[in-house]
Design a protein around this motif. Structure first.
Motif, PDB file in Angstrom:
ATOM      1  N   THR A   1       0.834  -1.199   0.000  1.00 38.68           N
ATOM      2  CA  THR A   1       0.000   0.000   0.000  1.00 38.68           C
ATOM      3  C   THR A   1       0.876   1.258   0.000  1.00 38.68           C
ATOM      4  OG1 THR A   1      -0.108   0.085   2.426  1.00 38.68           O
ATOM      5  CG2 THR A   1      -1.774  -1.238   1.290  1.00 38.68           C
ATOM      6  N   ALA A   2       0.239   2.408  -0.162  1.00 35.13           N
ATOM      7  CA  ALA A   2       0.981   3.661  -0.263  1.00 35.13           C
ATOM      8  C   ALA A   2       1.777   3.968   0.996  1.00 35.13           C
ATOM      9  CB  ALA A   2       0.023   4.805  -0.568  1.00 35.13           C
ATOM     10  N   ASP A   3       1.318   3.489   2.157  1.00 36.53           N
ATOM     11  CA  ASP A   3       2.050   3.739   3.400  1.00 36.53           C
ATOM     12  C   ASP A   3       2.910   2.556   3.828  1.00 36.53           C
ATOM     13  OD1 ASP A   3      -0.146   2.160   4.042  1.00 36.53           O
ATOM     14  OD2 ASP A   3      -1.182   3.758   5.119  1.00 36.53           O
ATOM     15  N   GLY A   4       3.142   1.612   2.900  1.00 41.47           N
ATOM     16  CA  GLY A   4       4.102   0.543   3.155  1.00 41.47           C
ATOM     17  C   GLY A   4       3.525  -0.761   3.630  1.00 41.47           C
ATOM     18  N   GLY A   5       2.224  -0.832   3.922  1.00 47.71           N
ATOM     19  CA  GLY A   5       1.628  -2.083   4.386  1.00 47.71           C
ATOM     20  C   GLY A   5       1.698  -3.172   3.325  1.00 47.71           C
ATOM     21  N   TYR A   6       1.922  -4.406   3.765  1.00 47.86           N
ATOM     22  CA  TYR A   6       2.098  -5.524   2.836  1.00 47.86           C
ATOM     23  C   TYR A   6       0.941  -6.500   2.983  1.00 47.86           C
ATOM     24  CZ  TYR A   6       4.315  -9.368   0.332  1.00 47.86           C
ATOM     25  OH  TYR A   6       4.588 -10.380  -0.562  1.00 47.86           O
ATOM     26  N   ALA A   7       0.272  -6.812   1.884  1.00 47.61           N
ATOM     27  CA  ALA A   7      -0.998  -7.534   1.920  1.00 47.61           C
ATOM     28  C   ALA A   7      -0.896  -8.945   2.483  1.00 47.61           C
ATOM     29  CB  ALA A   7      -1.606  -7.576   0.516  1.00 47.61           C
ATOM     30  N   GLU A   8       0.239  -9.626   2.307  1.00 43.74           N
ATOM     31  CA  GLU A   8       0.369 -11.009   2.767  1.00 43.74           C
ATOM     32  C   GLU A   8       0.759 -11.119   4.238  1.00 43.74           C
ATOM     33  OE1 GLU A   8       1.711 -14.112  -0.412  1.00 43.74           O
ATOM     34  OE2 GLU A   8       3.026 -12.378  -0.615  1.00 43.74           O
ATOM     35  N   GLY A   9       1.045 -10.005   4.876  1.00 44.53           N
ATOM     36  CA  GLY A   9       1.433 -10.030   6.274  1.00 44.53           C
ATOM     37  C   GLY A   9       2.931 -10.030   6.481  1.00 44.53           C
ATOM     38  N   PRO A  10       3.383  -9.730   7.697  1.00 47.88           N
ATOM     39  CA  PRO A  10       4.818  -9.567   7.962  1.00 47.88           C
ATOM     40  C   PRO A  10       5.658 -10.820   7.720  1.00 47.88           C
ATOM     41  CG  PRO A  10       3.512  -8.587   9.711  1.00 47.88           C
ATOM     42  CD  PRO A  10       2.556  -9.348   8.856  1.00 47.88           C
ATOM     43  N   SER A  11       5.144 -12.006   8.060  1.00 51.93           N
ATOM     44  CA  SER A  11       5.953 -13.222   7.887  1.00 51.93           C
ATOM     45  C   SER A  11       6.308 -13.448   6.426  1.00 51.93           C
ATOM     46  CB  SER A  11       5.213 -14.452   8.423  1.00 51.93           C
ATOM     47  OG  SER A  11       5.318 -14.547   9.816  1.00 51.93           O
ATOM     48  N   TYR A  12       5.321 -13.262   5.543  1.00 54.82           N
ATOM     49  CA  TYR A  12       5.596 -13.498   4.128  1.00 54.82           C
ATOM     50  C   TYR A  12       6.400 -12.368   3.505  1.00 54.82           C
ATOM     51  CZ  TYR A  12       3.378 -17.939   3.760  1.00 54.82           C
ATOM     52  OH  TYR A  12       3.117 -19.279   3.905  1.00 54.82           O
TER      53      TYR A  12
ATOM     54  N   GLY B   1      10.151  -5.752  19.473  1.00 55.92           N
ATOM     55  CA  GLY B   1      10.616  -5.545  18.108  1.00 55.92           C
ATOM     56  C   GLY B   1      10.084  -6.487  17.062  1.00 55.92           C
ATOM     57  N   LEU B   2       9.401  -7.580  17.440  1.00 62.85           N
ATOM     58  CA  LEU B   2       8.870  -8.497  16.440  1.00 62.85           C
ATOM     59  C   LEU B   2       7.617  -7.919  15.796  1.00 62.85           C
ATOM     60  CD1 LEU B   2       9.240 -11.984  18.174  1.00 62.85           C
ATOM     61  CD2 LEU B   2      10.787 -10.893  16.532  1.00 62.85           C
ATOM     62  N   SER B   3       7.343  -8.360  14.560  1.00 60.68           N
ATOM     63  CA  SER B   3       6.124  -7.947  13.869  1.00 60.68           C
ATOM     64  C   SER B   3       4.948  -8.782  14.357  1.00 60.68           C
ATOM     65  CB  SER B   3       6.288  -8.128  12.352  1.00 60.68           C
ATOM     66  OG  SER B   3       7.347  -7.334  11.852  1.00 60.68           O
ATOM     67  N   PRO B   4       3.748  -8.213  14.397  1.00 60.05           N
ATOM     68  CA  PRO B   4       2.591  -8.949  14.900  1.00 60.05           C
ATOM     69  C   PRO B   4       2.133 -10.035  13.934  1.00 60.05           C
ATOM     70  CG  PRO B   4       1.915  -6.811  14.085  1.00 60.05           C
ATOM     71  CD  PRO B   4       3.413  -6.816  14.061  1.00 60.05           C
ATOM     72  N   ASN B   5       1.417 -11.013  14.467  1.00 57.26           N
ATOM     73  CA  ASN B   5       0.972 -12.158  13.660  1.00 57.26           C
ATOM     74  C   ASN B   5      -0.394 -11.890  13.039  1.00 57.26           C
ATOM     75  OD1 ASN B   5       0.023 -12.166  16.317  1.00 57.26           O
ATOM     76  ND2 ASN B   5      -0.591 -14.299  16.194  1.00 57.26           N
TER      77      ASN B   5
END
Length: 226
Positions: A10-21, A89-93
């Motif tokens: 997305t325009a603000d950097g969000g990734y559709a598949e989630g942080p793990s992928y 510091g980890l990304s959420p699930n």
């Protein structure tokens, strides 16, 4: 890179598949970007025109592109795990994700001269992330001498990622801080995750006192649930 940055991000950097992928895919794209950046010294990249892209009415054999490692969409994508990071510091699930580390913090710290990403990379929970795959390990070792210092913790706390559908509230950056994420995915963040998209596009996640109190089940086998 078009699919990664223009379709799934997305325009603000969000990734559709989630942080793990995102971390999983980084094992493929970060070594390539890092190598191109070092070879071209940050200049334009000449690539074979496999898709017959037309330039000013012609179809050249080679096309020149600005260094993709320095593109604004990649900077936003690389900083996204920092903006939504849980205490520690980890990304959420969220989506098809476990709580995950982010090796892109090391690359971004060096390429973008980003002290906040360097700080994230230095969190003990990050370690040498296996989530980026074995292919990225040599490249990580090659940049470690350049990732000098401990970085600087962000001065900001709350974050609103409107396009990504995330609002994050935190009391600070300590490991025992209180952290709340409101997830309301929509648009590309909701529809471009393909097989790794979850139907639970509305979530509330909460962590405090070093514990996860409300969480998305994320990506896990039924027999591993408690």
């Amino acid at each position: 890179m078009y699919f990664l940055l223009d379709y799934q991000t997305t325009a603000d950097g969000g990734y559709a598949e989630g942080p793990s992928y995102l971390s999983y895919g980084a094992g493929e794209f970060w070594p390539m970007l890092w190598g191109l950046h070092r070879v071209t010294a940050g200049g334009a990249v000449s690539l074979r025109n496999f898709f017959d892209v037309r330039v000013q009415g012609d179809t050249p054999l080679l096309i020149e592109l600005p260094d993709p490692a320095l593109s604004a969409p990649l900077v936003a994508l690389t900083r996204w795990p920092l903006r939504i990071a849980m205490p520690g510091g980890l990304s959420p699930n969220i989506d098809d994700s476990a709580a995950s580390s982010w090796c892109g913090a090391a690359f971004g710290a060096v390429l973008f001269d980003d002290e906040e990403l360097l700080w994230l990379w230095r969190r003990p929970a990050q370690g040498l992330p296996s989530s980026c795959g074995s292919l990225v390990a040599p490249e990580l070792f090659s940049i470690l001498p350049e990732a000098v210092g401990d970085g600087v913790a962000p001065a900001w706390t709350d974050q609103l990622l409107e396009a990504g559908g995330q609002a994050v509230f935190r009391t600070g950056w300590e490991d025992d801080a209180t952290w709340l994420l409101l997830l309301g995915e929509h648009g590309a963040a909701r529809t471009h995750g393909m097989g790794h998209e979850h139907p639970d596009a509305t979530q509330v996640l909460l962590a405090a006192h070093g514990e996860s109190l409300l969480l998305d089940a994320g990506y896990v086998k039924w027999e591993e649930k408690e």
